[in-house]
Motif scaffolding. Structure first.
Motif, mmCIF file in Angstrom:
data_model
loop_
_atom_site.group_PDB
_atom_site.id
_atom_site.type_symbol
_atom_site.label_atom_id
_atom_site.label_comp_id
_atom_site.label_asym_id
_atom_site.label_seq_id
_atom_site.Cartn_x
_atom_site.Cartn_y
_atom_site.Cartn_z
ATOM 1 N N ARG A 104 -23.092 -14.928 16.570
ATOM 2 C CA ARG A 104 -22.941 -13.642 16.901
ATOM 3 C C ARG A 104 -24.126 -12.790 17.562
ATOM 4 N N THR A 128 -26.176 -7.492 17.294
ATOM 5 C CA THR A 128 -24.874 -8.195 17.769
ATOM 6 C C THR A 128 -24.133 -7.234 18.753
ATOM 7 N N ALA A 129 -23.002 -7.471 19.246
ATOM 8 C CA ALA A 129 -22.319 -6.634 20.011
ATOM 9 C C ALA A 129 -21.961 -5.432 19.408
ATOM 10 N N SER A 130 -22.040 -5.385 18.127
ATOM 11 C CA SER A 130 -21.318 -4.223 17.357
ATOM 12 C C SER A 130 -22.720 -3.388 17.003
ATOM 13 N N THR A 131 -22.351 -2.032 17.277
ATOM 14 C CA THR A 131 -23.753 -0.965 16.988
ATOM 15 C C THR A 131 -24.012 -0.713 15.474
ATOM 16 N N GLU A 132 -22.739 -1.178 14.825
ATOM 17 C CA GLU A 132 -22.748 -0.983 13.053
ATOM 18 C C GLU A 132 -23.753 -2.082 12.407
ATOM 19 N N THR B 380 -15.204 -11.072 14.622
ATOM 20 C CA THR B 380 -15.894 -10.648 13.282
ATOM 21 C C THR B 380 -17.533 -10.516 14.035
ATOM 22 N N GLN B 381 -18.210 -9.545 14.209
ATOM 23 C CA GLN B 381 -19.401 -9.628 14.380
ATOM 24 C C GLN B 381 -20.345 -9.741 13.346
ATOM 25 N N HIS B 402 -17.630 -5.518 10.921
ATOM 26 C CA HIS B 402 -17.988 -4.775 12.279
ATOM 27 C C HIS B 402 -17.453 -5.365 13.522
ATOM 28 N N THR B 403 -17.099 -4.497 14.479
ATOM 29 C CA THR B 403 -16.678 -4.525 15.675
ATOM 30 C C THR B 403 -17.494 -3.917 16.760
ATOM 31 N N PRO B 404 -17.389 -4.262 18.120
ATOM 32 C CA PRO B 404 -18.229 -3.332 18.982
ATOM 33 C C PRO B 404 -17.681 -2.044 19.047
ATOM 34 N N LYS B 405 -18.545 -1.133 19.385
ATOM 35 C CA LYS B 405 -18.105 0.339 19.243
ATOM 36 C C LYS B 405 -16.874 0.481 19.794
#
Lengths: 163, 436
Positions: A104, A128-132, B380-381, B402-405
């Motif tokens: 990822r 990753t592609a998620s900012t979280e 799933t990130q 977590h997922t992309p914004k």
């Protein structure tokens, strides 16, 4: 529960104790400035010199607390490379564990400020592609940081699953 | 100027439509006038200048300035479509050249702001994953050119090397009638609150005869009300969801029209939202996470572009979810928040649960507006487990997928700590199995 933040397999790799040293220097510098400001106020303000005393006391107390925080926080960091994911943990009061599958990862950063460089440590950040996903590992010895970055990049490429 | 029509043109690149300058001028003028109107209503003055004259200056000034800037920008903007990428060169003083490799394209949208629509022009928006700067706009093209270019880009994004893509066959899934969108908005709580608040303040203001303090309260409330109406009604007007070979297509808007494509394989997660009153009537709203989309939240329609279905009954919503994620189901075994977590959410704890089946991770929360988030395992990130001091005392922990914004937040907050850890480990295992 005591083993809530224990990895399922393997053990946590600690980060370098030099992280605590670097942070103590940074905190100490800020605290010293606050104390000096307090002392100057103490001299300059006549009847209001208690303000100077208070500022200096806050500087001292903050510095002392920061000193012990830096040690505890440094010991709380850990990371482990599993077969498929990188696990990172941190925090004393607010504990966190993040698991990032290698496939990822979009990219990996290595950063080191002048002070960190002087002490030979660096921060590795995974994106990753998620900012979280806030996966940064500070206080890695420079050699280890480079090794980790290369290994993560390699793993990310071989297991890349797109988005 | 059909894309890829002439080899000589190909090398130099295509220009956008010359009327771009006019549209940009008009857009700037409208923005300037709207900005001034706001301050006119809040009672500002400019010395001796009457408000009407100031508005006129703003209108003409904005128009001229926008047209000059727009013309210069147009003169120096060219786009090139070659075998591997789309390249856009622009900039009057600082030159910039952006390369968009086809395989990185997440989606391609066509927007027709009112002014452009009147002139038959459209803006092409190309989304790539990641970062604030991931959207590229081509302003403005003739609508037919924009559509042709979108077809080419989408075909190439899917790996087909085509010069001229044929118009794809599309079948309409649903058309949301405007009155339904209006009724839905009337029955939503924030609209009711904004409307009732404005009304009460208006009555009070007239009763006590133009009290300035009350007027100060009306302006922000009325602005909020106008935003709700614009976002939920005007932008969702004639909402049409259709199915094509390249994914779903959304067409919507009363004044400014937008046409979005949602490639099925780029959807990162779906959120099913059920506001308070809607739930009694069996209505739902669907929103999606698409990488790159939500980075533009400050945009005027950034919020509405992630809406997959503004209002629908449960059967239709389920059908649309099945369209995007054929194996997804929200009917999974629940891992609910324990009673001792009521300290953190006195009412909401009853509505919190997470669960997973072979295909996706599902999280549910909220009691005024209930939200069910669905994230396929292979999207799933990363997974996170968190615990604060108060949570430790209550033996609860938070687990997040977590997922992309975007609007989808698959969080299981304040679950039993042992169960939260189990969820984290199991989710890593499921995500791993889904990737191979």
């Amino acid at each position: 529960m005591d083993n809530l933040f224990v990895p399922a397999s393997g053990t946590w790799q600690p980060v370098s104790p030099r992280l605590a040293t670097v942070r103590r220097i940074e905190i100490g510098a800020v605290a010293a400035v606050v104390v000096v400001v307090g002392l100057v106020l103490l001299v300059l303000l006549g009847d209001l010199r208690w303000i100077g005393v208070a500022v200096a006391a806050v500087g001292l107390a903050g510095g002392a607390w920061g000193w012990s925080w830096a040690g505890r926080n440094q010991r709380s960091w850990g990371y482990t490379e599993n077969a498929d994911d990188l696990l990172v943990t941190r925090g004393v009061m607010f504990k966190r564990l993040v698991a990032i599958p290698y496939g990822r990862m979009q990219f990996v950063d290595v950063q080191a400020g002048p002070l960190a460089r002087a002490f030979g440590i660096a921060t590795v950040t995974l994106h990753t592609a998620s900012t979280e996903t806030a996966a940064d590992i500070p206080g890695l010895a420079s050699g280890e940081a480079t090794r980790l970055r290369n290994r993560l990049t390699e793993l990310g490429e071989s297991r890349g699953a797109g988005l | 100027m059909a894309p890829g029509s002439d080899a000589v043109v190909e090398a130099v690149g295509h220009r956008t439509h010359p009327l771009t300058a006019v549209v940009r001028g008009a857009l700037l003028a409208v923005a300037a006038v709207l900005g001034l109107l706001g301050s006119v209503f809040s009672g500002d003055t400019w010395g001796d200048v009457p408000a009407v004259v100031a508005l006129g200056i703003a209108l003409v000034g904005g128009l001229v300035l926008g047209m000059v800037v727009g013309f210069a920008g147009w003169l120096f903007t060219r786009y090139v479509i070659d075998g591997t990428e789309l390249r856009i060169d622009s900039g009057v003083v600082t030159k910039s050249s952006r390369r968009i490799p086809y395989e990185r394209i997440q989606s391609v949208d066509i927007a027709e702001p009112l002014v452009a629509r009147v002139l038959g022009l459209a803006e092409l928006r190309i989304e790539m994953a990641g970062g604030k700067d991931s959207r590229t706009s081509l302003r403005f093209l003739k609508l037919a050119d924009a559509r042709a270019l979108r077809r080419v880009l989408l075909s190439r994004a899917h790996g087909d090397d085509v010069e001229q893509a044929p118009d794809e066959r599309r079948s309409i899934i649903t058309r949301v009638p405007p009155e339904r969108v209006m009724i839905g908005t009337l029955l939503s709580l924030d609209f009711a609150f904004a409307a009732a608040g404005s009304l009460v303040l208006l009555v009070l203001a007239t009763w006590f005869g133009g009290v300035v303090v009350l007027l100060g309260g009306i302006v922000p409330l009325a602005t909020w009300l106008a935003q709700i109406v614009a976002r939920r009604v005007l932008q969702q007007w004639n909402f049409t969801l259709s199915r094509g070979e390249r994914g779903l297509r959304i067409e919507r808007g009363l004044l400014s029209r937008t046409s979005q494509t949602i490639p099925v394989d780029r959807v990162q997660g779906i959120a099913v939202k059920e506001p308070f009153v809607w739930r009694r009537l069996g209505w739902q709203r669907l929103e999606v996470d698409i990488a790159g989309y939500a980075e533009h939240g400050d945009d005027d329609d950034g919020d509405s572009s992630s809406v997959l279905l503004p209002i629908a009954d449960r059967a239709l919503a389920a059908a649309v979810i099945a369209e995007l994620m054929p194996s997804a189901s929200i009917d999974v075994p629940h891992i609910a928040a324990p009673r001792r977590s009521r300290l953190f959410a006195p009412i909401g704890w009853r509505f919190r649960w997470v669960g997973a089946d072979a295909a996706s991770f599902v999280a549910h929360e909220g009691w005024i507006e209930q939200t069910t988030s669905i994230v396929p395992h292979r999207r799933t990130q990363s997974v996170e487990l968190r615990q604060g001091p108060l949570q430790r005392r209550r033996r609860v922990a938070t687990v997040e997928v977590h997922t992309p914004k975007g609007p989808v937040d698959a969080d299981g907050r304040h679950l039993d700590e042992g169960e939260a850890r189990e969820v984290l480990l199991a989710q890593l295992e499921r995500a791993r199995a889904a990737r191979v």
